[in-house]
Design a protein around this motif. Structure first.
Motif, PDB file in Angstrom:
ATOM      1  N   ARG A  28       0.800  -1.210   0.058  1.00  0.00           N
ATOM      2  CA  ARG A  28       0.176  -0.124   0.403  1.00  0.00           C
ATOM      3  C   ARG A  28       0.919   1.093   0.623  1.00  0.00           C
ATOM      4  NH1 ARG A  28      -4.742  -1.058  -1.644  1.00  0.00           N
ATOM      5  NH2 ARG A  28      -5.948   0.266  -0.676  1.00  0.00           N
ATOM      6  N   GLU A  31      -0.374   3.844  -5.668  1.00  0.00           N
ATOM      7  CA  GLU A  31      -1.647   4.044  -6.192  1.00  0.00           C
ATOM      8  C   GLU A  31      -1.165   3.911  -8.057  1.00  0.00           C
ATOM      9  OE1 GLU A  31      -4.317   4.559  -5.467  1.00  0.00           O
ATOM     10  OE2 GLU A  31      -4.366   4.086  -3.278  1.00  0.00           O
ATOM     11  N   LYS A  45      -5.839  10.701  -2.964  1.00  0.00           N
ATOM     12  CA  LYS A  45      -5.798   9.258  -2.221  1.00  0.00           C
ATOM     13  C   LYS A  45      -4.835   9.673  -1.572  1.00  0.00           C
ATOM     14  CE  LYS A  45      -8.782   5.507  -3.916  1.00  0.00           C
ATOM     15  NZ  LYS A  45      -8.023   4.333  -4.699  1.00  0.00           N
ATOM     16  N   GLU A  48      -4.855  12.989   0.930  1.00  0.00           N
ATOM     17  CA  GLU A  48      -5.847  12.543   2.403  1.00  0.00           C
ATOM     18  C   GLU A  48      -5.465  11.356   3.185  1.00  0.00           C
ATOM     19  OE1 GLU A  48      -8.887  10.856   0.591  1.00  0.00           O
ATOM     20  OE2 GLU A  48      -9.864  12.802  -0.180  1.00  0.00           O
ATOM     21  N   ARG A  49      -3.840  10.864   2.901  1.00  0.00           N
ATOM     22  CA  ARG A  49      -3.440   9.799   3.218  1.00  0.00           C
ATOM     23  C   ARG A  49      -1.449  10.107   3.942  1.00  0.00           C
ATOM     24  NH1 ARG A  49      -6.692   5.376   1.167  1.00  0.00           N
ATOM     25  NH2 ARG A  49      -4.780   3.855   2.067  1.00  0.00           N
ATOM     26  N   ARG A  50      -1.052  10.611   3.173  1.00  0.00           N
ATOM     27  CA  ARG A  50       0.239  11.159   3.336  1.00  0.00           C
ATOM     28  C   ARG A  50       0.599   9.805   4.223  1.00  0.00           C
ATOM     29  NH1 ARG A  50       4.681  11.420   0.250  1.00  0.00           N
ATOM     30  NH2 ARG A  50       6.198  13.090   0.392  1.00  0.00           N
ATOM     31  N   GLU A  51       0.758  10.452   5.053  1.00  0.00           N
ATOM     32  CA  GLU A  51       1.567   9.888   6.290  1.00  0.00           C
ATOM     33  C   GLU A  51       1.270   8.593   6.477  1.00  0.00           C
ATOM     34  OE1 GLU A  51       4.016  11.234   8.493  1.00  0.00           O
ATOM     35  OE2 GLU A  51       3.884  12.588   7.174  1.00  0.00           O
ATOM     36  N   GLU A  52       0.426   7.497   5.983  1.00  0.00           N
ATOM     37  CA  GLU A  52       0.176   6.360   6.059  1.00  0.00           C
ATOM     38  C   GLU A  52       1.209   5.987   4.689  1.00  0.00           C
ATOM     39  OE1 GLU A  52      -3.260   3.162   4.964  1.00  0.00           O
ATOM     40  OE2 GLU A  52      -3.668   5.125   6.241  1.00  0.00           O
ATOM     41  N   TYR A  53       0.962   6.588   3.417  1.00  0.00           N
ATOM     42  CA  TYR A  53       1.363   5.748   2.320  1.00  0.00           C
ATOM     43  C   TYR A  53       3.475   6.174   2.256  1.00  0.00           C
ATOM     44  CZ  TYR A  53      -2.298   6.028  -1.195  1.00  0.00           C
ATOM     45  OH  TYR A  53      -4.003   5.173  -1.231  1.00  0.00           O
TER      46      TYR A  53
END
Length: 86
Positions: A28, A31, A45, A48-53
Protein backbone atom coordinates in the motif's frame (compact mmCIF):
# COMPACT_ATOMS: atom_id res chain seq x y z
CA UNK A 1 14.45 4.93 -9.06
CA UNK A 2 11.53 3.21 -7.39
CA UNK A 3 13.71 1.98 -4.53
CA UNK A 4 15.06 5.49 -3.94
CA UNK A 5 11.55 6.95 -3.77
CA UNK A 6 10.39 4.27 -1.35
CA UNK A 7 13.48 4.69 0.82
CA UNK A 8 12.73 8.41 1.08
CA UNK A 9 9.12 7.66 2.01
CA UNK A 10 7.74 9.04 -1.24
CA UNK A 11 4.52 7.30 -2.31
CA UNK A 12 4.51 6.30 -5.97
CA UNK A 13 1.91 6.65 -8.71
CA UNK A 14 2.44 4.31 -11.62
CA UNK A 15 0.62 3.11 -14.67
CA UNK A 16 -0.90 -0.30 -14.02
CA UNK A 17 1.60 -3.08 -14.54
CA UNK A 18 2.03 -6.60 -13.27
CA UNK A 19 5.47 -5.79 -11.93
CA UNK A 20 4.10 -3.17 -9.52
CA UNK A 21 0.69 -4.73 -8.81
CA UNK A 22 1.91 -7.02 -6.04
CA UNK A 23 4.11 -4.33 -4.49
CA UNK A 24 1.29 -1.79 -4.32
CA UNK A 25 -1.26 -4.38 -3.21
CA UNK A 26 0.89 -5.87 -0.46
CA UNK A 27 2.56 -2.72 0.84
CA UNK A 28 0.00 0.00 0.00
CA UNK A 29 2.86 2.36 -0.87
CA UNK A 30 1.29 3.96 -3.91
CA UNK A 31 -1.51 4.00 -6.44
CA UNK A 32 -1.79 2.54 -9.90
CA UNK A 33 -3.64 4.24 -12.74
CA UNK A 34 -4.73 3.09 -16.18
CA UNK A 35 -5.03 6.54 -17.72
CA UNK A 36 -3.81 10.08 -17.09
CA UNK A 37 -7.42 11.03 -16.33
CA UNK A 38 -7.10 9.00 -13.10
CA UNK A 39 -4.06 10.94 -11.94
CA UNK A 40 -5.90 13.65 -9.96
CA UNK A 41 -7.86 11.03 -7.99
CA UNK A 42 -4.68 9.06 -7.24
CA UNK A 43 -2.89 12.18 -6.03
CA UNK A 44 -5.92 13.03 -3.90
CA UNK A 45 -5.93 9.60 -2.25
CA UNK A 46 -2.27 9.89 -1.38
CA UNK A 47 -2.58 13.44 -0.07
CA UNK A 48 -5.51 12.45 2.16
CA UNK A 49 -3.39 9.74 3.81
CA UNK A 50 0.10 11.08 3.15
CA UNK A 51 1.67 9.82 6.41
CA UNK A 52 0.23 6.33 5.97
CA UNK A 53 1.50 6.07 2.39
CA UNK A 54 4.87 7.50 3.37
CA UNK A 55 5.31 5.01 6.21
CA UNK A 56 4.22 2.18 3.89
CA UNK A 57 6.78 3.30 1.29
CA UNK A 58 9.62 3.14 3.83
CA UNK A 59 8.40 -0.25 5.05
CA UNK A 60 8.24 -1.55 1.47
CA UNK A 61 11.83 -0.44 0.91
CA UNK A 62 12.95 -2.20 4.09
CA UNK A 63 11.12 -5.40 3.14
CA UNK A 64 12.24 -5.57 -0.49
CA UNK A 65 15.26 -3.42 -1.29
CA UNK A 66 17.25 -2.94 1.92
CA UNK A 67 20.53 -4.77 1.31
CA UNK A 68 21.22 -5.15 5.04
CA UNK A 69 18.49 -7.77 5.40
CA UNK A 70 20.09 -9.81 2.63
CA UNK A 71 23.56 -9.63 4.18
CA UNK A 72 22.20 -11.06 7.42
CA UNK A 73 20.51 -13.92 5.54
CA UNK A 74 23.65 -14.59 3.52
CA UNK A 75 25.79 -14.66 6.67
CA UNK A 76 23.35 -17.13 8.26
CA UNK A 77 23.42 -19.34 5.20
CA UNK A 78 27.22 -19.32 4.98
CA UNK A 79 27.50 -20.11 8.67
CA UNK A 80 25.24 -23.16 8.23
CA UNK A 81 27.19 -24.32 5.16
CA UNK A 82 30.51 -23.92 6.98
CA UNK A 83 29.17 -25.84 10.00
CA UNK A 84 28.17 -28.75 7.77
CA UNK A 85 31.63 -28.92 6.24
CA UNK A 86 33.41 -28.81 9.59
Amino acid sequence: KLAMYLRAGVPVISFASESYAELFSRHRCGEMIDDFAELPAAVGKILERREEYSRAAREAFAAIYDIDQYWARLAEFLTRVAARRA
